[in-house]
Design a protein around this motif. Structure first.
Motif, PDB file in Angstrom:
ATOM      1  N   GLY A 159     -43.803  -3.528   5.827  1.00 35.09           N
ATOM      2  CA  GLY A 159     -44.123  -2.641   6.939  1.00 35.09           C
ATOM      3  C   GLY A 159     -42.905  -2.223   7.730  1.00 35.09           C
ATOM      4  N   SER A 160     -41.933  -3.133   7.887  1.00 38.73           N
ATOM      5  CA  SER A 160     -40.735  -2.800   8.663  1.00 38.73           C
ATOM      6  C   SER A 160     -39.923  -1.714   7.979  1.00 38.73           C
ATOM      7  CB  SER A 160     -39.881  -4.049   8.879  1.00 38.73           C
ATOM      8  OG  SER A 160     -39.401  -4.570   7.646  1.00 38.73           O
TER       9      SER A 160
ATOM     10  N   LEU B 298     -42.068   1.578   8.370  1.00 36.00           N
ATOM     11  CA  LEU B 298     -42.146   1.966   9.779  1.00 36.00           C
ATOM     12  C   LEU B 298     -40.798   2.460  10.293  1.00 36.00           C
ATOM     13  CD1 LEU B 298     -43.990   2.097  12.260  1.00 36.00           C
ATOM     14  CD2 LEU B 298     -43.264  -0.237  12.812  1.00 36.00           C
TER      15      LEU B 298
END
Length: 397
Positions: free
Chosen positions: A377-378, A381
């Motif tokens: 996700g990092s 994102l």
């Protein structure tokens, strides 16, 4: 006026880089190297944070050039990062890493910074550097399997009743000594680039090549292995527990040094394309980034050290040694290749691998799932946020 504006914008980017360095020091490079040692009760949390800060600073100054150049110049093709792009990318990545620090979940810094730099680079109109991405992703995918696999095999060997630790641990010490002898240092380099201790020793030995291979380097590497293994054998012969503890702390120090050499590039890399405009030498950026890592290690790392040491796996000295050896080797390989790599990914994979050698004792599967999702996700994102924010800033100003 133009020169003043350039300097002012660079100053803002430098402040963003310093914040990024602090966030990395508090999270990735500051917490992971000594987490296994803390988990094995070989060193206190506060003392670990203090030592890792100093060693990380040295690694940043002596080994930070390769990854810094890769982050700043090799992630986007056909476009050079601007000061505004560097500010947006750094603040996006640092914000996400800081969230990870304060929530107790280790955000993969290399994923976050890489995603942010690629995002602003694409927003600038650059093209993807597919060859570099392939190299980076290959290493990221291999890290859990190689690091965790080597840690598992090492821990199983040390736990075997048929293997005497008084012999096995010095052999591992010899392997580490050989790895140290092959590390490239800028201070030992000449006009052809950085050199290793073994290469410098080879010049002193002046041995003839054998089948086109520098025999001096091989001899010097073997001597380093024998010296390290012999000293550790003597130490364990006198007091086995003390010898293990000292070896564990030495490994933590080597990983901390390697973390500085790799992670500083994540903080200062976006500034590298701006150096020609402000006539600032790269060494100045490395020193500044190293100081940021040190500050982060001293002020924010203890929380993450505790999380990694106690939440992921209950490690004894043997499993901690098994976790740190592949971590050190992978970190140095990444530094040599100039590939950004997450120390959270390296250490957590090794901790889990060594933990499963004892039947999965103390390994939190639920937290590992959350951690992997946070890593993926990092990356997504950071890329999306930096791309969107830069387009917005560019439209306004």
């Amino acid at each position: 006026m133009v020169a003043t504006a350039v300097v002012a914008t660079f100053a803002v980017a430098a402040l963003a880089s310093l914040f990024m360095a602090w966030a990395i020091g508090a999270g990735s490079s500051g917490s992971t190297p000594f987490a296994p040692a803390v988990g094995a009760n070989a060193i206190s949390v506060m003392r670990a944070g203090f030592i890792v800060g100093l060693l990380g600073f040295l690694g940043a100054v002596l080994q930070g050039q390769n990854v810094s150049n890769a982050i700043g110049t090799e992630l986007i093709v056909g476009q050079t990062l601007t000061a505004t792009a560097a500010v947006v990318g750094l603040l996006t990545a640092a914000g996400l890493v800081a969230i990870g620090v304060f929530t107790g979940y280790p955000i993969a810094t290399a994923f976050t910074v890489t995603g942010a730099v690629v995002g602003v680079g694409l927003a600038l109109g650059g093209d993807p550097a597919w060859a570099k991405y392939q190299q980076i992703v290959t290493l990221w995918v291999l890290v859990p399997f190689v690091g965790g696999g080597v840690a598992y095999a090492t821990a199983r060997t040390l736990r075997s009743e048929r293997v005497k630790e008084r012999i096995a641990v010095p052999i591992l010490g010899g392997i580490v000594g050989a790895l140290v002898a092959t590390i490239q240092f800028a201070l030992l380099g000449d006009g052809d680039g950085p050199r290793s201790i073994a290469q410098v020793a080879s010049d002193l030995l002046a041995l003839p090549p054998v089948l086109g291979v520098d025999s001096g380097v091989i001899v010097a590497t073997l001597l380093a292995a024998l010296l390290a293994g012999g000293l550790l054998y003597q130490d364990m012969a006198a007091d086995e527990a003390r010898g293990q503890r000292r070896f564990l702390l030495a490994l933590g120090g080597l990983v901390a040094f390697s973390a500085g050499g790799s992670q500083v590039g994540l903080a200062i890399g976006p500034l590298v394309p701006l150096l020609d405009d402000v006539t600032v030498p790269l060494i100045a950026l490395l020193v500044g980034g190293g100081l940021g890592l040190l500050a982060g290690s001293w002020t924010g790392a203890p929380r993450m050290i505790k999380a990694l040491a106690r939440d992921y796996s209950s490690l004894g000295p043997r499993r901690s040694i098994a976790a740190l050896i592949p971590s050190f080797a992978i970190a140095q390989a990444a530094v040599a290749l100039g590939v950004p790599v997450s120390f959270n990914e390296i250490i957590v994979s090794a901790i889990v691998g060594s933990g499963y050698a004892a039947g999965g004792a103390g390994v939190s599967r639920q937290k590992m799932v959350y951690t992997v999702l946070a890593w993926i996700g990092s990356l997504a994102l950071a890329l999306g946020v930096s791309y969107t924010v830069f387009l917005g800033v560019d439209a306004l100003f």
